[in-house]
Scaffold this active site. Structure first.
Site, PDB file in Angstrom:
ATOM      1  N   GLY A  99       0.811  -1.218   0.000  1.00  0.00           N
ATOM      2  CA  GLY A  99       0.000   0.000   0.000  1.00  0.00           C
ATOM      3  C   GLY A  99       0.837   1.256   0.000  1.00  0.00           C
ATOM      4  N   GLU A 153       2.603  -8.333  -2.259  1.00  0.00           N
ATOM      5  CA  GLU A 153       1.376  -9.008  -1.843  1.00  0.00           C
ATOM      6  C   GLU A 153       1.347 -10.492  -2.223  1.00  0.00           C
ATOM      7  OE1 GLU A 153       0.363  -4.626  -2.235  1.00  0.00           O
ATOM      8  OE2 GLU A 153       1.521  -6.094  -3.397  1.00  0.00           O
TER       9      GLU A 153
END
Length: 206
Positions: A57, A80
């Protein structure tokens, strides 16, 4: 505006422990991370001053900004895949538009990170500075932008961002209409008048 973190991390991403137990219904009903895109929709330009880690993020947040200045210790990545999921804050969409399909695929599918030097060569960041200079240089850039006509800056940002959303001909048409619209402002008259008179313009943001 300037967005920054610490000298060790711009943002390391979401709280994995908090996310781990969530189920599809939880994230779907609450539109998990959907509001992150609001950063990219800000009308004022945002300069990111990135030192240290910008992962997950954090990398996505940096890419939502309009200009990225990186410290020499900056690391960018979308890890991720290493925890069984994929980027959800724009990583698969924004990264490929900046660094190209092959490099974006490699970063997203392997979770590999890139350093500031490579980020600069790929066009992900605008400039690289020593860590202690990153934030001051970002503020300097933001102050320079703020010294110009606010309507012109907003129109310029909007027109430039249209390149992401449209084809070339649509973008050129939008740019031309946006250019014409500036001639309805006081600041266009002041700016061009000041240039002709060899003086500094005094913009009124109108």
């Amino acid at each position: 505006m300037v967005l920054t973190g610490s000298e060790k991390a711009f943002a390391a991403g979401a709280d994995i422990k908090e996310m781990a137990s969530k189920k599809f219904a939880d994230v779907f009903k609450n539109a998990w991370v959907a509001n992150w895109g609001n950063i990219g929709r800000a009308r004022k330009p945002i300069v990111a001053a990135v030192n240290g880690f910008a992962l997950g993020g954090g990398c996505e947040m940096a890419m939502m900004c309009d200009i990225i200045y990186a410290g020499e210790n900056a690391k960018f990545g979308q890890p991720e895949i290493t925890i069984g999921t994929i980027p959800g804050g724009g990583g698969t969409q924004r990264l490929i538009r900046v660094v190209g399909k092959s490099r974006a695929m490699e970063m997203i599918l392997t979770g590999d990170q890139i350093d500031a030097k490579e980020a600069l060569s790929l066009g992900l960041v605008s400039k690289v500075y020593p860590v202690e200079e990153t934030l001051p240089k970002a503020i300097e850039c933001a102050e320079k932008i703020a010294s110009f006509s606010q309507p012109a800056v907003m129109i310029a940002k909007e027109a430039t961002n249209m390149a992401y959303e449209t084809g070339m001909q649509q973008g050129l048409f939008y740019e031309l209409r946006a250019f014409w619209s500036t001639f309805a402002t006081h600041d266009q008259k002041e700016g061009m008048g000041a240039f002709a008179e060899k003086r500094k313009p005094v913009f009124k943001d109108e």
